[in-house]
Design an enzyme around this catalytic site. Structure first.
Site, short mmCIF file in Angstrom:
data_model
loop_
_atom_site.label_atom_id
_atom_site.label_comp_id
_atom_site.label_asym_id
_atom_site.label_seq_id
_atom_site.Cartn_x
_atom_site.Cartn_y
_atom_site.Cartn_z
N TYR A 117 -59.75 72.19 -8.50
CA TYR A 117 -60.03 70.77 -8.77
C TYR A 117 -60.06 69.98 -7.47
O TYR A 117 -60.98 69.19 -7.22
CB TYR A 117 -58.96 70.22 -9.70
CG TYR A 117 -58.97 68.73 -9.90
CD1 TYR A 117 -59.90 68.12 -10.76
CD2 TYR A 117 -58.05 67.91 -9.26
CE1 TYR A 117 -59.90 66.76 -10.97
CE2 TYR A 117 -58.04 66.53 -9.45
CZ TYR A 117 -58.97 65.96 -10.31
OH TYR A 117 -58.97 64.60 -10.50
N SER A 121 -60.32 61.88 -6.39
CA SER A 121 -58.89 62.02 -6.66
C SER A 121 -58.14 62.12 -5.34
O SER A 121 -58.64 62.73 -4.38
CB SER A 121 -58.62 63.27 -7.50
OG SER A 121 -57.24 63.56 -7.57
N LYS A 149 -63.20 67.91 -5.84
CA LYS A 149 -63.12 66.48 -5.55
C LYS A 149 -63.32 66.21 -4.06
O LYS A 149 -63.87 65.17 -3.67
CB LYS A 149 -61.79 65.92 -6.02
CG LYS A 149 -61.66 65.85 -7.54
CD LYS A 149 -62.70 64.94 -8.16
CE LYS A 149 -62.41 64.67 -9.64
NZ LYS A 149 -63.46 63.79 -10.26
N VAL A 193 -71.41 67.21 -18.63
CA VAL A 193 -72.00 67.11 -17.29
C VAL A 193 -71.92 68.41 -16.51
O VAL A 193 -72.49 68.51 -15.42
CB VAL A 193 -71.34 65.97 -16.48
CG1 VAL A 193 -71.56 64.63 -17.14
CG2 VAL A 193 -69.87 66.24 -16.24
#
Length: 223
Positions: free
Chosen positions: A135, A122, A139, A43
Site C-alpha cells: 500500500y 497517504s 501511494k 478502479v
C-alpha cells in the site's frame, strides 16, 4: 469531500464498486439542490475506469475536477505471506486506476483549457510500516504520478495530492485503542472526515490557481 463540493454548488459524480452506496450518496448530495449522478466502477480494472470516464463526460459534457480517492490496504501477517494476487490488487486500486482516470480526464481538461486533479495519497507513503508495504509503495507511486501529471498537463490543468494521516473512516473499526487515540499527533487526536474538506475545496477551486505539483500533508502534526 463529495458533500463539501456539493455544498459549494458543484455538480458531482460519485463512484464506487457498490451500487447501493453510490445511490445513497448521490441521493444525499441532491439535497443541496445540485445535480448528483453515480456510476459503479472498480478502479482496479482498466476497462471499468475507461467506462467511468466516458459515462461522466457523456452525462455532464465535461469534467472540471477529478478526485482519485479509491484505496485499499489489505492485511497480511508478514511480508513473505503477501501473494501476487494481493500485491497486484493493491497496486491496481491505489495506482493503476488513478493513473488511467487522470490520463483520460486530464487530457480532456487540457482540451477544455482548465481543470484540477486531486490525488488522495497517504502519510503511510512517507512513514511506511511492516503492515502496509504494498500500500505504501503504491501511494508513493501516486505522489510521483501527481508531480508527473502536473508537468504533463500544465499550465491548463493543476494536479496536486493530499496525504491524509489517521482519519476516522470505516477502516478505523479495526484499529486498536492506541491508534484511535492519536497519541503520536501534535493535536493529540485523529482527524475527522470533515477536516479534509477545506483542503479538497481549496485544490478544486480557483483559490489554488498557483498551486500544482504540490503534496499537502494532513496528519495533525504526526511524528
Amino acid at each position: 469531500m463529495a458533500h463539501g463540493f456539493a455544498s459549494w454548488g458543484a455538480d458531482v459524480v460519485v463512484s464506487s464498486r457498490d451500487e447501493e452506496s453510490c445511490r445513497r450518496v448521490a441521493g444525499e448530495l441532491q439535497e443541496y439542490g445540485n445535480r448528483a449522478e453515480w456510476v459503479t466502477c472498480n478502479v482496479g480494472h482498466w476497462d471499468q475506469v475507461e467506462r467511468l470516464a466516458d459515462e461522466a463526460v457523456a452525462r455532464f459534457g465535461s469534467i472540471d475536477v477529478l478526485v482519485n480517492n479509491a484505496g485499499m490496504s489489505p492485511l497480511y501477517p508478514d511480508p513473505r505471506s503477501v501473494t501476487e494476487a494481493l500485491f497486484d490488487k493493491t497496486i491496481a486500486v491505489n495506482l493503476k486506476g488513478p493513473f488511467r482516470l487522470a490520463a483520460i480526464l486530464g487530457a480532456q481538461m487540457v482540451e477544455n483549457g482548465k481543470g484540477s486533479i486531486i490525488n488522495i495519497g497517504s502519510t503511510g507513503s512517507l512513514r511506511p510500516t511492516r503492515h502496509i508495504i504494498p500500500y505504501a509503495a503504491a501511494k508513493a507511486g501516486l505522489t510521483a504520478m501527481t508531480i508527473g501529471f502536473a508537468d504533463a498537463f500544465g499550465p491548463q490543468v493543476r494536479v496536486n495530492a493530499i496525504l491524509p494521516g489517521r482519519f476516522r473512516t470505516d477502516v478505523t473499526k479495526g484499529w486498536d485503542e492506541e491508534m484511535l487515540s492519536g497519541a503520536r499527533s501534535r493535536l493529540s487526536r485523529i482527524g475527522e472526515p470533515s477536516e479534509i474538506v477545506g483542503a479538497a475545496v481549496y485544490l478544486a477551486s480557483d483559490a489554488s490557481s498557483y498551486t500544482t505539483g504540490s503534496i499537502m500533508v494532513l496528519d495533525g502534526g504526526s511524528y
